[in-house]
Design an enzyme around this catalytic site. Structure first.
Site, PDB file in Angstrom:
ATOM      1  N   ARG A  16       0.626  -1.252   0.246  1.00  0.00           N
ATOM      2  CA  ARG A  16      -0.039   0.120  -0.110  1.00  0.00           C
ATOM      3  C   ARG A  16       0.996   1.628  -0.128  1.00  0.00           C
ATOM      4  O   ARG A  16       1.881   1.438   0.746  1.00  0.00           O
ATOM      5  CB  ARG A  16      -1.622  -0.155   1.119  1.00  0.00           C
ATOM      6  CG  ARG A  16      -1.737  -1.472   1.397  1.00  0.00           C
ATOM      7  CD  ARG A  16      -2.939  -1.064   2.598  1.00  0.00           C
ATOM      8  NE  ARG A  16      -3.947  -0.096   1.890  1.00  0.00           N
ATOM      9  CZ  ARG A  16      -5.303  -0.035   2.188  1.00  0.00           C
ATOM     10  NH1 ARG A  16      -4.879  -0.010   4.055  1.00  0.00           N
ATOM     11  NH2 ARG A  16      -6.334   1.277   1.841  1.00  0.00           N
ATOM     12  N   VAL A  82      -0.133 -14.095   4.716  1.00  0.00           N
ATOM     13  CA  VAL A  82       0.442 -14.820   5.562  1.00  0.00           C
ATOM     14  C   VAL A  82       0.279 -15.679   6.343  1.00  0.00           C
ATOM     15  O   VAL A  82       0.364 -16.263   7.297  1.00  0.00           O
ATOM     16  CB  VAL A  82       1.222 -13.633   6.248  1.00  0.00           C
ATOM     17  CG1 VAL A  82       2.049 -12.195   5.933  1.00  0.00           C
ATOM     18  CG2 VAL A  82      -0.420 -12.158   7.244  1.00  0.00           C
ATOM     19  N   ASN A 108       5.239  -7.012   9.197  1.00  0.00           N
ATOM     20  CA  ASN A 108       4.060  -6.333   9.457  1.00  0.00           C
ATOM     21  C   ASN A 108       2.679  -6.359   9.050  1.00  0.00           C
ATOM     22  O   ASN A 108       2.193  -5.067   8.839  1.00  0.00           O
ATOM     23  CB  ASN A 108       5.126  -4.986   7.988  1.00  0.00           C
ATOM     24  CG  ASN A 108       3.698  -3.636   8.305  1.00  0.00           C
ATOM     25  OD1 ASN A 108       3.704  -3.001   9.022  1.00  0.00           O
ATOM     26  ND2 ASN A 108       3.340  -4.086   7.051  1.00  0.00           N
ATOM     27  N   SER A 161       2.133  -2.604  18.686  1.00  0.00           N
ATOM     28  CA  SER A 161       1.289  -2.318  18.230  1.00  0.00           C
ATOM     29  C   SER A 161       1.256  -1.229  19.639  1.00  0.00           C
ATOM     30  O   SER A 161       1.274  -1.920  20.539  1.00  0.00           O
ATOM     31  CB  SER A 161      -0.522  -1.771  18.011  1.00  0.00           C
ATOM     32  OG  SER A 161      -0.946  -1.333  18.146  1.00  0.00           O
ATOM     33  N   TYR A 174      -8.152  -7.258  18.277  1.00  0.00           N
ATOM     34  CA  TYR A 174      -7.527  -6.526  18.358  1.00  0.00           C
ATOM     35  C   TYR A 174      -6.142  -6.640  19.068  1.00  0.00           C
ATOM     36  O   TYR A 174      -5.400  -6.598  18.851  1.00  0.00           O
ATOM     37  CB  TYR A 174      -7.462  -5.169  17.096  1.00  0.00           C
ATOM     38  CG  TYR A 174      -6.151  -4.221  16.737  1.00  0.00           C
ATOM     39  CD1 TYR A 174      -5.566  -4.633  15.344  1.00  0.00           C
ATOM     40  CD2 TYR A 174      -5.505  -3.826  17.785  1.00  0.00           C
ATOM     41  CE1 TYR A 174      -4.232  -4.458  14.957  1.00  0.00           C
ATOM     42  CE2 TYR A 174      -4.484  -2.730  16.740  1.00  0.00           C
ATOM     43  CZ  TYR A 174      -3.934  -3.014  15.596  1.00  0.00           C
ATOM     44  OH  TYR A 174      -2.662  -2.165  15.061  1.00  0.00           O
ATOM     45  N   ALA A 177      -4.829 -10.111  20.316  1.00  0.00           N
ATOM     46  CA  ALA A 177      -3.671 -10.363  18.859  1.00  0.00           C
ATOM     47  C   ALA A 177      -3.023 -10.136  19.455  1.00  0.00           C
ATOM     48  O   ALA A 177      -1.432 -10.551  19.091  1.00  0.00           O
ATOM     49  CB  ALA A 177      -4.664  -9.753  17.599  1.00  0.00           C
ATOM     50  N   LYS A 178      -2.674  -8.273  19.005  1.00  0.00           N
ATOM     51  CA  LYS A 178      -1.671  -7.700  19.194  1.00  0.00           C
ATOM     52  C   LYS A 178      -0.598  -8.082  20.560  1.00  0.00           C
ATOM     53  O   LYS A 178       0.735  -8.110  20.600  1.00  0.00           O
ATOM     54  CB  LYS A 178      -1.575  -6.079  19.394  1.00  0.00           C
ATOM     55  CG  LYS A 178      -1.517  -5.681  17.848  1.00  0.00           C
ATOM     56  CD  LYS A 178      -0.475  -6.297  16.680  1.00  0.00           C
ATOM     57  CE  LYS A 178      -1.001  -5.214  15.572  1.00  0.00           C
ATOM     58  NZ  LYS A 178       0.192  -5.650  14.290  1.00  0.00           N
ATOM     59  N   ILE A 207      -0.118   6.412  13.637  1.00  0.00           N
ATOM     60  CA  ILE A 207       0.375   6.524  12.964  1.00  0.00           C
ATOM     61  C   ILE A 207      -0.425   6.815  11.538  1.00  0.00           C
ATOM     62  O   ILE A 207      -1.607   6.131  11.204  1.00  0.00           O
ATOM     63  CB  ILE A 207       1.601   5.548  12.543  1.00  0.00           C
ATOM     64  CG1 ILE A 207       1.858   4.586  13.244  1.00  0.00           C
ATOM     65  CG2 ILE A 207       2.263   5.743  11.137  1.00  0.00           C
ATOM     66  CD1 ILE A 207       3.583   5.635  13.919  1.00  0.00           C
TER      67      ILE A 207
HETATM   68  N1  LIG Z   1      -1.386   2.906  11.474  1.00  0.00           N
HETATM   69  C1  LIG Z   1      -1.405   2.738  13.171  1.00  0.00           C
HETATM   70  O1  LIG Z   1      -1.544   3.805  13.627  1.00  0.00           O
HETATM   71  C2  LIG Z   1      -0.933   1.665  13.879  1.00  0.00           C
HETATM   72  C3  LIG Z   1      -0.382   1.690  14.638  1.00  0.00           C
HETATM   73  C4  LIG Z   1       0.280   0.785  16.064  1.00  0.00           C
HETATM   74  C5  LIG Z   1       0.950  -1.016  14.895  1.00  0.00           C
HETATM   75  N2  LIG Z   1      -0.028  -1.042  13.355  1.00  0.00           N
HETATM   76  C6  LIG Z   1       0.910  -2.005  12.820  1.00  0.00           C
HETATM   77  O2  LIG Z   1       1.122  -1.542  11.565  1.00  0.00           O
HETATM   78  C7  LIG Z   1       0.972  -2.636  10.454  1.00  0.00           C
HETATM   79  C8  LIG Z   1       0.809  -1.849   9.352  1.00  0.00           C
HETATM   80  O3  LIG Z   1      -0.242  -1.472   9.350  1.00  0.00           O
HETATM   81  P1  LIG Z   1      -0.601   0.037   8.249  1.00  0.00           P
HETATM   82  O4  LIG Z   1      -1.295   1.399   8.826  1.00  0.00           O
HETATM   83  O5  LIG Z   1       0.554   0.186   7.646  1.00  0.00           O
HETATM   84  O6  LIG Z   1      -1.889  -0.322   7.449  1.00  0.00           O
HETATM   85  P2  LIG Z   1      -2.757  -0.642   5.854  1.00  0.00           P
HETATM   86  O7  LIG Z   1      -3.541  -1.668   6.072  1.00  0.00           O
HETATM   87  O8  LIG Z   1      -2.006   0.103   5.296  1.00  0.00           O
HETATM   88  O9  LIG Z   1      -0.901  -2.272   6.328  1.00  0.00           O
HETATM   89  C9  LIG Z   1      -1.359  -3.630   6.433  1.00  0.00           C
HETATM   90  C10 LIG Z   1      -0.965  -4.485   5.484  1.00  0.00           C
HETATM   91  O10 LIG Z   1      -1.742  -6.049   5.694  1.00  0.00           O
HETATM   92  C11 LIG Z   1      -1.825  -6.401   4.198  1.00  0.00           C
HETATM   93  N3  LIG Z   1      -2.229  -7.727   4.937  1.00  0.00           N
HETATM   94  C12 LIG Z   1      -3.654  -7.990   6.243  1.00  0.00           C
HETATM   95  N4  LIG Z   1      -3.863  -9.059   5.784  1.00  0.00           N
HETATM   96  C13 LIG Z   1      -2.889 -10.092   5.151  1.00  0.00           C
HETATM   97  C14 LIG Z   1      -2.809 -11.118   4.710  1.00  0.00           C
HETATM   98  N5  LIG Z   1      -3.653 -12.360   4.838  1.00  0.00           N
HETATM   99  N6  LIG Z   1      -1.823 -11.245   4.468  1.00  0.00           N
HETATM  100  C15 LIG Z   1      -0.582 -10.463   3.451  1.00  0.00           C
HETATM  101  N7  LIG Z   1      -0.968  -9.019   4.304  1.00  0.00           N
HETATM  102  C16 LIG Z   1      -1.894  -8.664   4.252  1.00  0.00           C
HETATM  103  C17 LIG Z   1      -2.630  -4.827   4.282  1.00  0.00           C
HETATM  104  O11 LIG Z   1      -2.683  -5.021   2.344  1.00  0.00           O
HETATM  105  C18 LIG Z   1      -2.048  -4.605   4.065  1.00  0.00           C
HETATM  106  O12 LIG Z   1      -1.287  -3.949   3.616  1.00  0.00           O
HETATM  107  C19 LIG Z   1      -0.239  -3.358  11.074  1.00  0.00           C
HETATM  108  O13 LIG Z   1       0.275  -4.513  11.564  1.00  0.00           O
HETATM  109  C20 LIG Z   1      -0.867  -2.384  12.109  1.00  0.00           C
HETATM  110  O14 LIG Z   1      -1.568  -3.287  12.839  1.00  0.00           O
HETATM  111  C21 LIG Z   1      -0.633   0.131  12.368  1.00  0.00           C
END
Ligand SMILES: NC(=O)c1ccc[n+]([C@@H]2O[C@H](COP(=O)([O-])OP(=O)(O)OC[C@H]3O[C@@H](n4cnc5c(N)ncnc54)[C@H](O)[C@@H]3O)[C@@H](O)[C@H]2O)c1
Length: 280
Positions: A16, A82, A108, A161, A174, A177-178, A207
Site C-alpha cells: 500500500r 500470511v 508487518n 502496537s 485487535y 491479537a497484538k 501512525i
Molecule cells: N497505522 C497505525 O496507527 C498502526 C498503529 C499500530 C500498529 N499498526 C500496525 O502496523 C502494521 C501496518 O499497518 P498500516 O497502518 O500500514 O496499515 P495498512 O492496512 O496500510 O497495512 C497492512 C497491510 O497488511 C496487509 N495484509 C492484511 N492481511 C494480510 C494477509 N492475510 N496476507 C498478507 N498481507 C496482509 C494488507 O493488505 C495491508 O497492505 C499492521 O500490523 C498494523 O496493525 C498500525
C-alpha cells in the site's frame, strides 16, 4: 557501505502506497538490503469488511518493489497470504530462489478486523484477526527459520502496537491479537538467540496510514465530533504534539535490523511520541 549491505530482507504487508510496510521496505533498501515485498494482492471480502482497505492491488505491490530497485537494490514482489502456512512457505521459497536466504524478516502485515465492542465481534472476526495478526507472524517466522539457522544469523522484527501492551475499550480482537504478537516476540527472543537470531518488536502508536485514518474516523464517530476535533483529542495524548508517520516506524525497524543493536533482543520498542499512560 550500508549497515545491511549483504542482507536480504522480507517485508510483509508492503503493498500500500501510504502503509508502514512500504516505508520499511524503502528504509531497509536505503541501508543496503535487497528487499522482497509481499502482500495479499487479491480481494479478500472478510478483511475488507474491517473497513480499512487492503493491499489487494498487485500493481501497487509491484510499485513498492520498483521503488526499492530505484534505490539500487534488488527486489521481488510476491503475492502471499500470511495467514495461510502453505502460501507463506511457497512465497518464501520463491523469493529465496531469486534473492537468496532471508536475513531480516519484518512481520508487518496486520488487520484491524474485529475492532468493535467486545459483544459485537463475530466468531469469524476473532478467527480472522488471530490468523492474520498472530499466525501470520508465526507462519513467516517458521518459513525463514531453517535458512537463518543455517546462516547462523538473522533478525525478526514484529510490528505490534501500543495495543499490544495496553488495552483500550472497543478495540476488540485487535488488542488480544497484538498482545499475542508481543508474547511471540518475547518467546522467540528467548528461544532463537542461541542460533544467532534476534527477535524484537516495534509498538507504534497513532501512525498516519490508511489504517490510521480509518481509526481517526472511528474515534470521531464514537465521540460524535468532526475528524479534525478527534485528531485534536488524540494529539492531547501525545507529548511530542504530532501523529506518527510511516517513516517513524521504518527508522525504528532499521535500527533493530542493524548490527548496531546486536545486544537488543526481546525488546518491545514504543514509537508513539511518549503517549501515556500505560503505553510504555
Ligand atoms: N497505522 C497505525 O496507527 C498502526 C498503529 C499500530 C500498529 N499498526 C500496525 O502496523 C502494521 C501496518 O499497518 P498500516 O497502518 O500500514 O496499515 P495498512 O492496512 O496500510 O497495512 C497492512 C497491510 O497488511 C496487509 N495484509 C492484511 N492481511 C494480510 C494477509 N492475510 N496476507 C498478507 N498481507 C496482509 C494488507 O493488505 C495491508 O497492505 C499492521 O500490523 C498494523 O496493525 C498500525
Amino acid at each position: 557501505m550500508g549497515a545491511l549491505d549483504d542482507q536480504v530482507a522480507l517485508v510483509t504487508g508492503a503493498g500500500r502506497a501510504h502503509g508502514i510496510g512500504r516505508a520499511v521496505a524503502l528504509r531497509l533498501a536505503s541501508a543496503g538490503a535487497d528487499v522482497a515485498v509481499c502482500d495479499i494482492a487479491r480481494p479478500v471480502p472478510e478483511l475488507e469488511a474491517a473497513g480499512v482497505g487492503l493491499g489487494d492491488d498487485p500493481a501497487e505491490l509491484e510499485q513498492t518493489a520498483e521503488l526499492v530497485r530505484r534505490l539500487g537494490r534488488r527486489s521481488v514482489a510476491i503475492a502471499m497470504d500470511v495467514s495461510n502456512r502453505a502460501s507463506a512457505d511457497e512465497g518464501v521459497a520463491a523469493l529465496t530462489e531469486s534473492l537468496g536466504g532471508v536475513g531480516v524478516l519484518v512481520n508487518n502485515a496486520g488487520s484491524a478486523v474485529g475492532v468493535a465492542p467486545f459483544e459485537q465481534i463475530s466468531d469469524t472476526e476473532w478467527e480472522t484477526s488471530w490468523r492474520v495478526n498472530v499466525l501470520g507472524a508465526v507462519n513467516l517466522s517458521r518459513a525463514v527459520l531453517p535458512g537463518m539457522k543455517e546462516a547462523g544469523r538473522g533478525t525478526i522484527i514484529n510490528i505490534a502496537s501500543t495495543l499490544g501492551v495496553a488495552a483500550l475499550a472497543e478495540y476488540g480482537a485487535y488488542v488480544p491479537a497484538k498482545h499475542a504478537v508481543v508474547g511471540l516476540t518475547r518467546l522467540l527472543a528467548q528461544e532463537l538467540a542461541p542460533f544467532g537470531i534476534r527477535t524484537n518488536a516495534v509498538a507504534p502508536g497513532y501512525i498516519v496510514t490508511d489504517m490510521g485514518k480509518a481509526e481517526q474516523a472511528k474515534i470521531a464517530t464514537a465521540m460524535s465530533v468532526s475528524v479534525s476535533d478527534a485528531v485534536d483529542a488524540i494529539l492531547d495524548e501525545i507529548p511530542v504534539g504530532r501523529l506518527g508517520a510511516p517513516d517513524d516506524v521504518a527508522n525504528a525497524v532499521a535500527w533493530l535490523a542493524d548490527p548496531a543493536s546486536s545486544f537488543v533482543n526481546g525488546a518491545i520498542l514504543p514509537v508513539h511520541g511518549g503517549q501515556t499512560p500505560g503505553f510504555a
